[in-house]
Design a protein around this motif. Structure first.
Motif, PDB file in Angstrom:
ATOM      1  N   GLY A 181       0.844  -1.441   0.094  1.00  0.00           N
ATOM      2  CA  GLY A 181       0.099  -0.265   0.079  1.00  0.00           C
ATOM      3  C   GLY A 181       0.595   1.222  -0.185  1.00  0.00           C
ATOM      4  N   ALA A 182       0.075   2.125  -0.271  1.00  0.00           N
ATOM      5  CA  ALA A 182       0.887   3.626   0.099  1.00  0.00           C
ATOM      6  C   ALA A 182       1.122   4.489   1.394  1.00  0.00           C
ATOM      7  N   LEU A 258      -3.155  16.361  -5.844  1.00  0.00           N
ATOM      8  CA  LEU A 258      -3.545  15.781  -5.570  1.00  0.00           C
ATOM      9  C   LEU A 258      -1.992  15.191  -4.225  1.00  0.00           C
ATOM     10  N   GLU A 259      -2.735  14.744  -2.867  1.00  0.00           N
ATOM     11  CA  GLU A 259      -2.116  14.799  -1.276  1.00  0.00           C
ATOM     12  C   GLU A 259      -1.740  13.414  -0.543  1.00  0.00           C
ATOM     13  N   GLY A 260      -0.523  13.207  -0.126  1.00  0.00           N
ATOM     14  CA  GLY A 260      -0.802  12.174   0.439  1.00  0.00           C
ATOM     15  C   GLY A 260      -0.503  10.689   0.356  1.00  0.00           C
ATOM     16  N   ASP A 261      -2.056  10.276   0.252  1.00  0.00           N
ATOM     17  CA  ASP A 261      -1.838   8.534  -0.051  1.00  0.00           C
ATOM     18  C   ASP A 261      -2.203   8.706  -1.598  1.00  0.00           C
ATOM     19  N   LEU A 266      -0.588   7.548  -7.324  1.00  0.00           N
ATOM     20  CA  LEU A 266      -0.476   7.444  -8.952  1.00  0.00           C
ATOM     21  C   LEU A 266       1.074   8.041  -8.764  1.00  0.00           C
ATOM     22  N   GLY A 267       1.817   8.253  -8.148  1.00  0.00           N
ATOM     23  CA  GLY A 267       2.899   8.073  -8.397  1.00  0.00           C
ATOM     24  C   GLY A 267       3.778   6.672  -8.376  1.00  0.00           C
ATOM     25  N   ARG A 268       3.303   5.682  -7.744  1.00  0.00           N
ATOM     26  CA  ARG A 268       3.350   4.360  -7.580  1.00  0.00           C
ATOM     27  C   ARG A 268       3.492   3.554  -9.073  1.00  0.00           C
TER      28      ARG A 268
END
Length: 391
Positions: A181-182, A258-261, A266-268
């Motif tokens: 998970g993120a 976007l913020e946080g998880d 999205l970056g992952r």
């Protein structure tokens, strides 16, 4: 270690770190070119996926901690030293030569050291972040430990068994990161992520240009050689234009608000998971172009009318297809216009090897250059129209 802030960009220390991965992509291409069989191609892609994970680990770390700080720079140099050992073993990783160290075992042990250095560095850089510490523990249990066990087992095997066991390790590793998970991971600067991954794409594209030169090295410069080299360069140019002009900035702009998880997920997906097909596609295309250019140049062994044969024919167009489908997946993930052209073109390139084996190698490269140029232009126009309609 010094924490990075929003707006942080890639540092010269990270560019220095990337020099090792220039060699990594060269080694993987050479590994596949040395024995161009389906099994070796699969094995080369497995090695590429393992090396990609090593690079991604420290690309993410450099996003939250400045890589030019004394402590992290020392870690990067240590990782570079270990990675050099890994890369020196790549040519023997599936066919260990007698008289030296056990290359597959050295590869696995050094790979494991890089992964552990990454986790320890994150822990030291964030001593009070309990959420991150929990994520690091899950990562070690799911995405580092089990794959390393399989890699160690595979290092004692040979042939199909080794490749399949190592492929299983890669699958477990990537699934483990997804399951973890993120939570705990962070992207401090979207601009840094975009620039960092754009640079690694440039490195991969540079390898394809080098492959063109290597393919004709040592042979007379003829009109056919010049034509094939220019056509190969046009293929690379089309892929460059697609990435840097049509979706790289869009991905960064989608990530920034976007913020946080949500930002981490999205970056992952966009950078860690979906940039791997881009790099793998370029490496495969580079292999195909190297073989094609060599065949065009070596007039003493090949007639100009002779087509490419076997897996090299598939790699030439299939690599471009993998790149296009990876690009389409990124466009879909960031919510862009439907990439019908990329999906259709990518699928056609994947099966175009059946045509490549029927036409002269020079003509195959020229047709691929024309097709890539047309697809990139068509996708650009379609995407621009879709944006205008939305606005």
């Amino acid at each position: 270690m010094i924490a990075a802030q929003d707006g942080h960009r890639v540092t010269p220390a990270e560019l220095f770190f990337d020099l090792v991965f220039v060699y990594a992509i060269t080694q993987v291409t050479a590994l596949m070119a040395d024995d161009t069989t389906p099994l070796r191609i699969l094995g080369g892609l497995v090695v590429l996926a393992l090396l990609w994970w090593c690079w991604c680990c420290f690309a993410w770390l450099g996003n939250v901690v400045r890589a030019d700080s004394g402590a992290l720079f020392a870690v990067l140099v240590a990782v570079m030293a270990v990675m050099m050992v890994v890369l020196l073993t790549v040519p023997e990783v599936f066919s260990d030569r007698p008289g030296g160290l056990d290359a597959p075992l050295v590869f696995v042990l050094c790979y494991g050291a890089v992964r552990l250095l990454h986790l320890v560095s994150y822990r030291i850089a964030h001593p009070d972040d309990r959420a991150l510490h929990a994520t690091l523990r899950r990562t070690a249990l799911l995405s580092v430990g089990p794959p390393l066990v399989l890699l160690l087992i595979g290092s004692a095997l040979t042939g199909v068994a080794q490749v399949l066991v190592w492929l299983g390790a890669v699958v477990i590793d990537y699934v483990g990161i997804f399951v973890t998970g993120a939570s705990g991971w962070r992207i401090a600067s979207p601009g840094h992520s975009a620039e960092r991954h754009g640079l690694i794409v440039i490195i991969a594209l540079g390898e394809s240009i080098v492959a063109i030169g290597v393919g004709v090295s040592g042979y007379p410069v003829t009109a056919a050689v010049l034509a094939a080299a220019v056509a190969g360069l046009l293929v690379v140019t089309g892929l460059w234009r697609l990435y840097f002009r049509q979706f790289s900035e869009a991905a960064e702009h989608r990530l920034a608000p976007l913020e946080g998880d949500d930002r981490t997920r999205l970056g992952r997906d966009v950078y860690t998971f979906l940039h791997l097909p881009l790099v793998a596609g370029v490496v495969l295309a580079a292999l195909g172009m190297k073989k094609a250019l060599h065949q065009v140049a070596d007039a003493g062994h090949y007639a100009l009318s002779e087509p490419l044969h076997g897996i090299a024919a598939w790699a030439l167009t299939g690599g471009v297809g993998v790149f296009l489908l990876g690009a389409a997946a990124i466009v879909v993930r960031i919510g862009g216009p439907r990439p019908v052209t990329l999906i259709t073109g990518g699928a056609l390139c994947l099966v175009a090897g059946a045509v490549v084996v029927l036409v002269p190698a020079l003509l195959a490269v020229a047709l691929l250059a024309a097709a890539v140029t047309a697809m990139v232009a068509l996708h650009g126009r379609t995407a621009s129209r879709a944006v205008l309609k939305q606005s």
